[in-house]
Design an enzyme around this catalytic site. Sequence first.
Site, PDB file in Angstrom:
ATOM      1  N   TYR A   1      -1.323  -0.840  10.392  1.00  0.00           N
ATOM      2  CA  TYR A   1      -1.452  -1.054   8.938  1.00  0.00           C
ATOM      3  C   TYR A   1      -0.132  -0.726   8.250  1.00  0.00           C
ATOM      4  O   TYR A   1       0.363  -1.496   7.428  1.00  0.00           O
ATOM      5  CB  TYR A   1      -2.599  -0.187   8.405  1.00  0.00           C
TER       6      TYR A   1
ATOM      7  N   SER B   1       0.859  -1.186   0.000  1.00  0.00           N
ATOM      8  CA  SER B   1       0.000   0.000   0.000  1.00  0.00           C
ATOM      9  C   SER B   1       0.892   1.233   0.000  1.00  0.00           C
ATOM     10  O   SER B   1       2.085   1.149   0.337  1.00  0.00           O
ATOM     11  CB  SER B   1      -0.855   0.000   1.270  1.00  0.00           C
TER      12      SER B   1
HETATM   13  N1  LIG Z   1      -8.624  -0.230  -1.131  1.00  0.00           N
HETATM   14  C1  LIG Z   1      -7.520   0.484  -1.074  1.00  0.00           C
HETATM   15  O1  LIG Z   1      -7.535   1.724  -1.151  1.00  0.00           O
HETATM   16  C2  LIG Z   1      -6.183  -0.195  -0.952  1.00  0.00           C
HETATM   17  C3  LIG Z   1      -5.035   0.578  -1.157  1.00  0.00           C
HETATM   18  C4  LIG Z   1      -3.793  -0.028  -1.018  1.00  0.00           C
HETATM   19  C5  LIG Z   1      -3.697  -1.361  -0.725  1.00  0.00           C
HETATM   20  N2  LIG Z   1      -4.840  -2.085  -0.526  1.00  0.00           N
HETATM   21  C6  LIG Z   1      -4.688  -3.486  -0.187  1.00  0.00           C
HETATM   22  O2  LIG Z   1      -5.333  -4.257  -1.186  1.00  0.00           O
HETATM   23  C7  LIG Z   1      -5.805  -5.476  -0.613  1.00  0.00           C
HETATM   24  C8  LIG Z   1      -7.275  -5.668  -0.945  1.00  0.00           C
HETATM   25  O3  LIG Z   1      -7.985  -4.587  -0.419  1.00  0.00           O
HETATM   26  P1  LIG Z   1      -9.503  -4.251  -0.807  1.00  0.00           P
HETATM   27  O4  LIG Z   1      -9.586  -2.790  -0.769  1.00  0.00           O
HETATM   28  O5  LIG Z   1      -9.901  -4.979  -2.010  1.00  0.00           O
HETATM   29  O6  LIG Z   1     -10.236  -4.818   0.511  1.00  0.00           O
HETATM   30  P2  LIG Z   1     -11.687  -5.448   0.739  1.00  0.00           P
HETATM   31  O7  LIG Z   1     -12.654  -4.967  -0.266  1.00  0.00           O
HETATM   32  O8  LIG Z   1     -11.972  -5.260   2.187  1.00  0.00           O
HETATM   33  O9  LIG Z   1     -11.426  -7.014   0.446  1.00  0.00           O
HETATM   34  C9  LIG Z   1     -10.552  -7.741   1.260  1.00  0.00           C
HETATM   35  C10 LIG Z   1     -10.643  -9.209   0.922  1.00  0.00           C
HETATM   36  O10 LIG Z   1      -9.740  -9.919   1.790  1.00  0.00           O
HETATM   37  C11 LIG Z   1     -10.460 -10.949   2.477  1.00  0.00           C
HETATM   38  N3  LIG Z   1      -9.864 -11.136   3.796  1.00  0.00           N
HETATM   39  C12 LIG Z   1      -9.779 -10.240   4.812  1.00  0.00           C
HETATM   40  N4  LIG Z   1      -9.205 -10.813   5.879  1.00  0.00           N
HETATM   41  C13 LIG Z   1      -8.897 -12.083   5.526  1.00  0.00           C
HETATM   42  C14 LIG Z   1      -8.287 -13.176   6.208  1.00  0.00           C
HETATM   43  N5  LIG Z   1      -7.893 -13.068   7.474  1.00  0.00           N
HETATM   44  N6  LIG Z   1      -8.150 -14.339   5.539  1.00  0.00           N
HETATM   45  C15 LIG Z   1      -8.569 -14.468   4.274  1.00  0.00           C
HETATM   46  N7  LIG Z   1      -9.155 -13.470   3.578  1.00  0.00           N
HETATM   47  C16 LIG Z   1      -9.313 -12.304   4.201  1.00  0.00           C
HETATM   48  C17 LIG Z   1     -11.888 -10.417   2.524  1.00  0.00           C
HETATM   49  O11 LIG Z   1     -12.854 -11.441   2.659  1.00  0.00           O
HETATM   50  P3  LIG Z   1     -13.385 -11.993   4.065  1.00  0.00           P
HETATM   51  O12 LIG Z   1     -13.679 -10.808   4.919  1.00  0.00           O
HETATM   52  O13 LIG Z   1     -14.570 -12.802   3.681  1.00  0.00           O
HETATM   53  O14 LIG Z   1     -12.281 -12.838   4.604  1.00  0.00           O
HETATM   54  C18 LIG Z   1     -12.017  -9.790   1.150  1.00  0.00           C
HETATM   55  O15 LIG Z   1     -12.304 -10.774   0.201  1.00  0.00           O
HETATM   56  C19 LIG Z   1      -5.514  -5.385   0.896  1.00  0.00           C
HETATM   57  O16 LIG Z   1      -4.307  -6.048   1.183  1.00  0.00           O
HETATM   58  C20 LIG Z   1      -5.338  -3.892   1.113  1.00  0.00           C
HETATM   59  O17 LIG Z   1      -4.537  -3.606   2.234  1.00  0.00           O
HETATM   60  C21 LIG Z   1      -6.080  -1.543  -0.657  1.00  0.00           C
END
Ligand SMILES: NC(=O)c1ccc[n+]([C@@H]2O[C@H](COP(=O)([O-])OP(=O)(O)OC[C@H]3O[C@@H](n4cnc5c(N)ncnc54)[C@H](OP(=O)(O)O)[C@@H]3O)[C@@H](O)[C@H]2O)c1
Length: 240
Positions: free
Chosen positions: A156, A143
């Site tokens: 985080y 991130s």
């Molecule tokens: N959105 C942003 O702005 C952003 C920016 C930079 C980086 N990121 C990174 O990108 C990645 C995806 O983010 P997103 O925004 O798509 O998040 P999201 O919409 O909250 O999706 C997260 C996914 O991870 C799964 N998950 C969470 N905890 C888990 C666990 N303990 N074991 C297995 N699966 C798990 C969730 O499903 P369940 O809850 O069903 O397990 C969900 O499918 C993350 O690593 C985040 O830090 C996001």
Amino acid sequence: MAQSLTGKVALVTGAGRGIGRETALALAKEGVNVGLIARTEASLKEVAAEVETLGVQAAYAAVDVSSPEQVEKAVVNLTDKLGTFDILINNAGIMKKGSFLEMDPEDWKQTIDVNLMGVYHVTRNVLPQLIEKQGGDIINISSMSGLKGTAGSTAYSASKFGLLGMSEALMQEVRPHNIRVFAMTPSMVATELTGKGDSTEEEKQKFMQPEDIAEYMIAQLKLHPRIFIKTSAQWATNPF
Ligand SMILES: NC(=O)c1ccc[n+]([C@@H]2O[C@H](COP(=O)([O-])OP(=O)(O)OC[C@H]3O[C@@H](n4cnc5c(N)ncnc54)[C@H](OP(=O)(O)O)[C@@H]3O)[C@@H](O)[C@H]2O)c1
């Protein structure tokens, strides 16, 4: 010349929604068979069905990436169904906000357990398959918070800084096996994690969408295997 992804097998963690879901679908559109991991079975089932409508195989395991036992079983099970993996997308992650002193220590620990240890557990189980093949790709989603600390985000940031360090070191170890490790540092993407999942059309112009990140990953994976992008930052074009 770019390589085709058709016929490859990928494992996507956090594939139930957001960036992981869009990545699974984007891979499927390229002819990649996809293994899906997240904790919520219902969402995985839906994504698997969507993946299959694109003419490739899907299989899922509802597990917590912070559990080494669950991850080990899941990788064995998904490999039995899909064959050995060529691509690993370490995407599952959580973000908990709170000041250093006020944040519940359990939440702090869980952030590291999922965002950093989770990547370790999944990679530890998949990497031997890539080494055996002498090739493959690992994409780790860090991130912007892995490059820059902000108040209220100590856990985080620690997890995402750690992930960048792990990615760099792993890249040095596995490059001789023709394995690429890409680390990505996106800024704000409109998903449930950022509370922007239900963007209005106006907001969509301001924030990156999960499909933008998925398309970027596909472009990286299609690069000729002799080249890779070690770290890259994805920024919204119009964040204000
Ligand atoms: N959105 C942003 O702005 C952003 C920016 C930079 C980086 N990121 C990174 O990108 C990645 C995806 O983010 P997103 O925004 O798509 O998040 P999201 O919409 O909250 O999706 C997260 C996914 O991870 C799964 N998950 C969470 N905890 C888990 C666990 N303990 N074991 C297995 N699966 C798990 C969730 O499903 P369940 O809850 O069903 O397990 C969900 O499918 C993350 O690593 C985040 O830090 C996001």
